[in-house]
Design a protein around this motif. Structure first.
Motif, PDB file in Angstrom:
ATOM      1  N   LYS A 236      40.873  53.329  36.289  1.00  0.00           N
ATOM      2  CA  LYS A 236      41.751  53.799  37.589  1.00  0.00           C
ATOM      3  C   LYS A 236      42.046  52.827  38.587  1.00  0.00           C
ATOM      4  CE  LYS A 236      40.413  57.077  40.628  1.00  0.00           C
ATOM      5  NZ  LYS A 236      39.649  58.396  41.059  1.00  0.00           N
ATOM      6  N   SER A 237      41.230  51.543  38.102  1.00  0.00           N
ATOM      7  CA  SER A 237      41.512  50.377  39.440  1.00  0.00           C
ATOM      8  C   SER A 237      42.575  49.499  39.052  1.00  0.00           C
ATOM      9  CB  SER A 237      40.459  49.925  39.445  1.00  0.00           C
ATOM     10  OG  SER A 237      39.336  50.544  39.880  1.00  0.00           O
ATOM     11  N   THR A 238      43.078  48.950  39.758  1.00  0.00           N
ATOM     12  CA  THR A 238      44.074  47.605  39.510  1.00  0.00           C
ATOM     13  C   THR A 238      43.013  46.472  39.380  1.00  0.00           C
ATOM     14  OG1 THR A 238      45.969  48.731  40.598  1.00  0.00           O
ATOM     15  CG2 THR A 238      45.850  46.156  40.205  1.00  0.00           C
ATOM     16  N   ILE A 239      42.911  45.701  38.316  1.00  0.00           N
ATOM     17  CA  ILE A 239      41.994  44.684  38.137  1.00  0.00           C
ATOM     18  C   ILE A 239      42.481  43.345  38.318  1.00  0.00           C
ATOM     19  CG2 ILE A 239      40.351  43.749  36.402  1.00  0.00           C
ATOM     20  CD1 ILE A 239      40.620  46.641  34.763  1.00  0.00           C
ATOM     21  N   PHE A 240      41.798  42.537  38.915  1.00  0.00           N
ATOM     22  CA  PHE A 240      41.994  41.204  39.054  1.00  0.00           C
ATOM     23  C   PHE A 240      40.689  40.339  38.749  1.00  0.00           C
ATOM     24  CE2 PHE A 240      44.642  43.616  42.018  1.00  0.00           C
ATOM     25  CZ  PHE A 240      45.851  42.828  41.978  1.00  0.00           C
ATOM     26  N   GLU A 286      45.549  52.331  46.795  1.00  0.00           N
ATOM     27  CA  GLU A 286      45.218  51.987  45.427  1.00  0.00           C
ATOM     28  C   GLU A 286      43.737  51.200  45.477  1.00  0.00           C
ATOM     29  OE1 GLU A 286      47.223  48.208  42.757  1.00  0.00           O
ATOM     30  OE2 GLU A 286      47.716  48.412  45.128  1.00  0.00           O
ATOM     31  N   ILE A 287      42.949  51.344  44.466  1.00  0.00           N
ATOM     32  CA  ILE A 287      41.521  50.911  44.327  1.00  0.00           C
ATOM     33  C   ILE A 287      41.820  49.400  43.515  1.00  0.00           C
ATOM     34  CG2 ILE A 287      39.416  51.082  42.956  1.00  0.00           C
ATOM     35  CD1 ILE A 287      39.778  53.972  43.241  1.00  0.00           C
ATOM     36  N   THR A 288      41.230  48.475  44.092  1.00  0.00           N
ATOM     37  CA  THR A 288      41.468  47.252  43.587  1.00  0.00           C
ATOM     38  C   THR A 288      40.163  46.752  43.062  1.00  0.00           C
ATOM     39  OG1 THR A 288      41.255  46.169  45.828  1.00  0.00           O
ATOM     40  CG2 THR A 288      43.582  46.389  44.853  1.00  0.00           C
ATOM     41  N   LEU A 289      40.016  46.045  41.804  1.00  0.00           N
ATOM     42  CA  LEU A 289      38.811  45.559  41.346  1.00  0.00           C
ATOM     43  C   LEU A 289      38.700  44.215  41.129  1.00  0.00           C
ATOM     44  CD1 LEU A 289      36.593  47.615  38.904  1.00  0.00           C
ATOM     45  CD2 LEU A 289      37.010  45.145  38.867  1.00  0.00           C
ATOM     46  N   PHE A 290      38.137  43.394  41.653  1.00  0.00           N
ATOM     47  CA  PHE A 290      37.807  41.938  41.312  1.00  0.00           C
ATOM     48  C   PHE A 290      36.769  41.962  40.458  1.00  0.00           C
ATOM     49  CE2 PHE A 290      35.910  37.564  42.180  1.00  0.00           C
ATOM     50  CZ  PHE A 290      37.083  36.826  41.589  1.00  0.00           C
ATOM     51  N   ASP A 291      36.953  41.358  39.305  1.00  0.00           N
ATOM     52  CA  ASP A 291      35.832  41.127  38.143  1.00  0.00           C
ATOM     53  C   ASP A 291      35.625  39.752  38.197  1.00  0.00           C
ATOM     54  OD1 ASP A 291      34.365  41.183  36.025  1.00  0.00           O
ATOM     55  OD2 ASP A 291      35.845  41.672  34.541  1.00  0.00           O
ATOM     56  N   GLY A 292      34.592  39.290  38.846  1.00  0.00           N
ATOM     57  CA  GLY A 292      34.040  37.825  39.312  1.00  0.00           C
ATOM     58  C   GLY A 292      33.069  37.558  38.002  1.00  0.00           C
ATOM     59  N   THR A 293      33.711  36.728  37.021  1.00  0.00           N
ATOM     60  CA  THR A 293      32.713  36.357  35.998  1.00  0.00           C
ATOM     61  C   THR A 293      31.952  35.112  36.304  1.00  0.00           C
ATOM     62  OG1 THR A 293      34.588  35.183  34.876  1.00  0.00           O
ATOM     63  CG2 THR A 293      34.196  37.670  34.682  1.00  0.00           C
ATOM     64  N   GLY A 294      32.502  34.220  37.276  1.00  0.00           N
ATOM     65  CA  GLY A 294      32.037  32.922  37.437  1.00  0.00           C
ATOM     66  C   GLY A 294      32.551  31.968  36.592  1.00  0.00           C
ATOM     67  N   VAL A 295      33.408  30.752  37.053  1.00  0.00           N
ATOM     68  CA  VAL A 295      33.812  29.639  36.057  1.00  0.00           C
ATOM     69  C   VAL A 295      33.315  28.523  36.434  1.00  0.00           C
ATOM     70  CG1 VAL A 295      36.098  31.304  35.301  1.00  0.00           C
ATOM     71  CG2 VAL A 295      36.194  29.709  37.206  1.00  0.00           C
ATOM     72  N   GLY A 296      33.333  27.681  35.633  1.00  0.00           N
ATOM     73  CA  GLY A 296      32.945  26.194  35.870  1.00  0.00           C
ATOM     74  C   GLY A 296      33.873  25.527  36.883  1.00  0.00           C
ATOM     75  N   LEU A 297      34.797  25.774  37.093  1.00  0.00           N
ATOM     76  CA  LEU A 297      35.918  25.146  38.052  1.00  0.00           C
ATOM     77  C   LEU A 297      35.342  25.454  39.461  1.00  0.00           C
ATOM     78  CD1 LEU A 297      39.450  25.438  36.421  1.00  0.00           C
ATOM     79  CD2 LEU A 297      38.239  23.046  37.019  1.00  0.00           C
ATOM     80  N   GLN A 298      34.864  26.590  39.517  1.00  0.00           N
ATOM     81  CA  GLN A 298      34.330  26.932  40.870  1.00  0.00           C
ATOM     82  C   GLN A 298      33.213  25.921  41.282  1.00  0.00           C
ATOM     83  OE1 GLN A 298      33.921  31.455  39.484  1.00  0.00           O
ATOM     84  NE2 GLN A 298      33.213  31.149  41.727  1.00  0.00           N
TER      85      GLN A 298
END
Length: 321
Positions: A236-240, A286-298
């Motif tokens: 039910k979330s909008t995923i980023f 709106e429910i917004t969801l940030f899926d923070g997976t962690g990337v090397g560029l960070q």
């Protein structure tokens, strides 16, 4: 080669520096100016450790390199060292020559917190007042400090499997002058922003715990099989996310995608919002969801910032390599 040891990092990088570096590299990823290399992560069969490499190339920020390191679960109990250990190596993109070696432990904590706070800045409602924290481990303190700088929060609600760890979050809230309240998961319905930062493989919370209009940053899911929230909430979330490929394979979205509740086309890079190519939140419900997976560029972006600051402040050690 410039060397910036772990002990020097705290005197160089600030949360604001880390935020800017991560925000800029997310934007570069979305515009196609930067890309991550495939992640390598292995159980080495010694000390129950996980070891691997994350790397990439940012053609806009001109950062090329990798972070090497992993998780040694017995470090703290046996040696008094933190369990996560890593080092970042930067290379000259014009020649391939090694340019810098930077301590990666504090850097990793700061860049992870910066990622969630970037999502809060761009996706949470502007009138967000109540901050919710699910998880109270070492990384949670970094998360909360960074998050409290994005909005004028009036209260923090905290929950953890081990409630004896919650005083650490209370100290962070007190530093920021924000009241702290120990809550239960049902109480998270009061929160306007929720950060989950746990290492669980079975979901802790779901749609019943999150109110319409909430922004959720799931920061603990970075491995195949991990899952912090029920798929009903993801559905039910909008995923980023930071990177779609990781989101659907090892991030919080992996389970909803596997169940057919979401597809990769339902997920948007946070960089597209930063660049103005996606509107981000489109309504207060709106429910917004940030899926923070962690990337090397960070890691590379923050490491490059640290090197620049070390040179500017005369704190860099240069060796002929």
């Amino acid at each position: 080669m410039i060397i910036v040891p772990e002990a020097a990092i705290a005197d160089l990088i600030t949360r604001a520096n880390a935020f800017t570096a991560v925000e800029q590299v997310f934007a570069a990823m979305s515009s196609g100016d930067a890309y991550n290399f495939p992640v390598i992560r292995e159980a080495i069969g010694h000390e129950d450790a996980l070891y691997g490499f994350k790397g990439g190339f940012d053609g806009k920020g001109m950062a090329l390199g990798l972070k090497a390191g992993g998780y040694w679960p017995h470090n703290m109990e046996r040696r008094g060292l933190i369990n996560h250990q890593s080092t970042v190596f930067l290379f000259d993109p014009d020649t391939g020559k090694v340019a810098a070696m930077v301590g990666g432990n504090l850097l990793t904590a700061l860049r992870t917190a910066a990622a969630s706070s970037v999502s809060i800045k761009h996706l949470a409602r502007k009138d967000a007042k109540v901050m919710g924290m699910i998880g109270a481990g070492h990384q949670a303190k970094f998360q909360l400090r960074a998050a409290l700088e994005t909005h004028q929060f009036e209260k923090v609600i905290g929950w953890n499997y081990h409630p004896e760890m919650l005083p650490g979050l209370a100290e962070v809230a007190e530093e920021a002058g924000v009241p702290f309240e120990v809550g239960d998961l049902d109480g998270m319905v009061e929160a306007d922003v929720v950060i989950s930062i746990t290492s669980v493989f079975s979901p802790i919370f779901g749609a019943a715990h999150i109110s319409p209009g909430t922004h959720l940053a799931c920061m603990g899911t970075d491995t195949i099989g991990k899952q912090e929230c029920e798929t009903d909430l993801v559905a039910k979330s909008t995923i980023f996310t930071d990177e779609i490929a990781q989101s659907i394979t090892l991030g919080e979205a992996q389970h909803a995608v596997k169940a057919g509740l979401k597809t990769k086309d339902d997920i948007t890079e946070i960089g597209a919002v930063i660049n103005g190519k996606h509107p981000g939140r489109t309504s207060d419900d709106e429910i917004t969801l940030f899926d923070g997976t962690g990337v090397g560029l960070q890691d590379l972006a923050v490491a490059a910032s640290i090197v620049d600051l070390a040179i500017e402040k005369g704190m860099a050690t240069e060796v002929d390599f």
